[in-house]
Design an enzyme around this catalytic site. Structure first.
Site, PDB file in Angstrom:
ATOM      1  N   ASN A 187      22.196  29.003   0.241  1.00  7.62           N
ATOM      2  CA  ASN A 187      22.321  28.160   1.435  1.00  7.62           C
ATOM      3  C   ASN A 187      22.954  27.217   0.000  1.00  7.62           C
ATOM      4  OD1 ASN A 187      20.841  26.336   1.178  1.00  7.62           O
ATOM      5  ND2 ASN A 187      19.657  27.945   2.731  1.00  7.62           N
ATOM      6  N   ASP A 222      17.187  32.868   7.370  1.00 13.46           N
ATOM      7  CA  ASP A 222      16.431  32.681   8.427  1.00 13.46           C
ATOM      8  C   ASP A 222      15.786  34.121   8.131  1.00 13.46           C
ATOM      9  OD1 ASP A 222      16.298  30.455   9.534  1.00 13.46           O
ATOM     10  OD2 ASP A 222      18.421  30.945  10.235  1.00 13.46           O
ATOM     11  N   LYS A 225      18.862  46.581 -10.848  1.00 13.39           N
ATOM     12  CA  LYS A 225      19.975  45.879 -10.448  1.00 13.39           C
ATOM     13  C   LYS A 225      21.058  47.332  -9.231  1.00 13.39           C
ATOM     14  CE  LYS A 225      23.900  44.638 -11.889  1.00 13.39           C
ATOM     15  NZ  LYS A 225      25.106  44.423 -13.156  1.00 13.39           N
ATOM     16  N   PRO A 239       8.864  33.673   7.760  1.00 16.58           N
ATOM     17  CA  PRO A 239       8.213  33.485   8.395  1.00 16.58           C
ATOM     18  C   PRO A 239       9.214  31.996   8.383  1.00 16.58           C
ATOM     19  CG  PRO A 239       7.662  33.393   6.169  1.00 16.58           C
ATOM     20  CD  PRO A 239       8.924  34.295   6.366  1.00 16.58           C
ATOM     21  N   ASP A 240       9.036  31.092   9.982  1.00 18.46           N
ATOM     22  CA  ASP A 240       8.866  29.772  10.337  1.00 18.46           C
ATOM     23  C   ASP A 240       8.447  28.899   9.985  1.00 18.46           C
ATOM     24  OD1 ASP A 240      10.106  27.180  11.647  1.00 18.46           O
ATOM     25  OD2 ASP A 240      11.486  27.947  13.800  1.00 18.46           O
ATOM     26  N   ILE A 241       8.196  28.162   8.246  1.00 17.52           N
ATOM     27  CA  ILE A 241       7.408  27.325   7.980  1.00 17.52           C
ATOM     28  C   ILE A 241       7.112  25.841   9.003  1.00 17.52           C
ATOM     29  CG2 ILE A 241       6.818  25.994   5.728  1.00 17.52           C
ATOM     30  CD1 ILE A 241       9.453  27.565   4.927  1.00 17.52           C
ATOM     31  N   PHE A 254      13.739  19.030  10.374  1.00 17.67           N
ATOM     32  CA  PHE A 254      15.233  18.798   9.937  1.00 17.67           C
ATOM     33  C   PHE A 254      15.895  19.954  11.046  1.00 17.67           C
ATOM     34  CE2 PHE A 254      17.429  14.884   7.231  1.00 17.67           C
ATOM     35  CZ  PHE A 254      15.865  14.646   7.405  1.00 17.67           C
ATOM     36  N   LYS A 277      15.622  22.176  19.540  1.00 16.87           N
ATOM     37  CA  LYS A 277      14.988  22.356  18.461  1.00 16.87           C
ATOM     38  C   LYS A 277      14.025  21.178  18.642  1.00 16.87           C
ATOM     39  CE  LYS A 277      17.321  23.837  15.289  1.00 16.87           C
ATOM     40  NZ  LYS A 277      18.532  24.150  14.314  1.00 16.87           N
TER      41      LYS A 277
END
Ligand code: C5P
Length: 417
Positions: free
Chosen positions: A223, A292, A302, A320-322, A342, A356
């Site tokens: 991203n 995500d 390749k 995983p959601d750290i 954040f 959140k």
């Protein structure tokens, strides 16, 4: 990208500070000229004092032009009414920085010698009020010599702070330890030294940047996070006295000085590194833009176009959601680890941030408009916690990071009280 982002973000940061810049003899005097320029740019007033040896490497005229003040060299300089330059100059200073500090100059300090103005002024300074910082510069053999190492230990014991040294090419053609820090690094160190220390004794763990989720050995999903906010927070936390570990995704940013950096690529690697460092942290700040999802499988080679026009079908699995994992750990739940999340939102900042915060289970959630801040040098933040909502209006990420660190320090010390 600017080669020196840390040097550009400091306009006005030393406003009101008076720095005495001492130069002893060494080829690194040319870097002191640049350092002087950066100090002035940062808003400091600078009084240059040079040894006779320094005058062999750079002229007082050059240093006067850069500092805007006549340079002092001789202890017999009759310009001061009382003829005591060593007393006057040292008492006016908020800090004395000697860069370059030669091996001989450091040896003079150790012995309390006062044969010329610069060491005399250092000896005469009010030791508990005027800090002395040294930027050593010398050949690697001189640096490694037991006499120099003994002298360095002694000057530190006598209250001086040693900045550096760096490792690399030397003016003599050799390679090794003993190079003086670059001007921007000296500036970063001085600003950090002079900053208040509300996080002294705290271990701070920060994630920053994007993650990279490989599809095959040459492709992946990532991203637009630049990592700038997280790196700025790492720098600000270190300045505030914290011991900082920065878990960084793939970004092209220099490591803030004094910060321990761990480079990772995927979300799973970032998760593992964060968990490994969280066990003794006091504060965790998750600024990373973690992917995500990741491709369910990673091709060993390749993936080739076969000419049929068919496109590969890709399945994803959740990462995983750290933050959520760390926030639900026993240490975070018992209040030993303060977690800050954040949120990069594209609309309804406050409502999304509050939701959140609850979902992640963190005491403090910091929201920003993601697309408006990615890659930029400025940002605006909204802090959501038990106290309500605190707005940090648009400013440089550098300034916002300092303000956020103050806000976190206030909340953490409030918890301790
Ligand atoms: O769920 P969302 O990605 O919007 O949450 C953002 C916050 O959670 C940020 O603090 C981010 O660093 C953190 N996060 C994380 N691990 C993930 C996803 C987000 O630590 N897998």
């Amino acid at each position: 990208m600017n080669a020196n982002p840390n040097a550009t973000a400091v306009a006005g940061e030393l406003a009101g500070r008076h720095i005495v810049l001492g130069l002893s003899g060494g080829a690194a005097c040319f870097k002191a000229a640049e350092f002087c320029r950066l100090l002035i740019k940062a808003g400091a007033t600078v009084q240059v004092v040079m040894t006779e040896a320094a005058c062999q490497f750079i002229t007082p005229v050059a240093m006067q032009a850069l500092s805007g003040r006549p340079v002092y060299v001789s202890q017999w300089d009759a310009r001061p009414d009382n003829n005591m330059a060593h007393i006057n100059l040292s008492r006016e200073a908020d800090a004395i920085v000697v860069a370059p500090a030669s091996a001989d100059f450091i040896a003079q300090l150790v012995q309390g010698r006062a044969g010329e103005l610069l060491p005399l002024m250092c000896l005469a300074r009010p030791i508990h009020r005027v800090p002395l910082l040294l930027g050593p510069a010398m050949n690697r053999e001189m640096w490694a010599h037991p006499a120099t190492q003994r002298n360095l230990r002694q000057v530190v014991e006598d209250g001086a702070t040693v900045l550096g040294v760096a490792h690399g090419d030397q003016a003599c053609g050799e390679f090794g330890d003993g190079r003086m820090l670059e001007a921007a690094e000296l500036l970063e160190e001085l600003i950090a030294f002079l900053a208040p220390k509300p996080l002294l004794g705290q271990r701070v763990l920060i994630t920053a940047g994007p993650t990279f989720e490989a599809i095959d050995p040459v492709r992946g999903i990532t991203n637009l996070s630049s990592g700038k906010m997280g790196f700025a927070i790492a720098r600000a936390a270190r300045e505030a006295g914290a011991d900082v570990t920065l878990i960084a995704g793939p970004v092209h940013l220099p490591t803030p000085r004094g910060v321990r950096r761990v480079d990772v690529d995927s979300a799973r690697n970032m998760h593992a590194a964060t968990v490994a460092h969280a066990h003794d942290a006091h504060i965790f700040i998750a600024t990373a833009a973690v992917a995500d999802w990741r491709p369910a499988t990673q091709a060993e080679h390749k993936i080739k176009k076969d000419g049929s026009g068919d496109v590969p079908q890709m399945a994803f699995v959740e990462n995983p959601d750290i933050l959520a994992d760390i926030a639900h750990s026993p240490r975070a739940q018992s209040g030993d680890l303060y977690c800050v999340g954040f949120a990069a939102e594209s609309q309804d900042l406050q409502a999304n941030a509050q939701a959140k915060r609850a979902r992640k289970g963190v005491p403090l959630l910091v929201a920003n408009i993601g697309p408006a801040t990615f890659g930029k040098d400025d940002n605006a933040l909204l802090l959501v916690d038990d106290e309500g909502v605190t707005e940090l209006p648009r400013a440089s990420k550098r300034l916002l990071a300092q303000q956020l660190v103050q806000e976190i320090a206030r909340r953490v010390s409030g918890l301790d009280a």
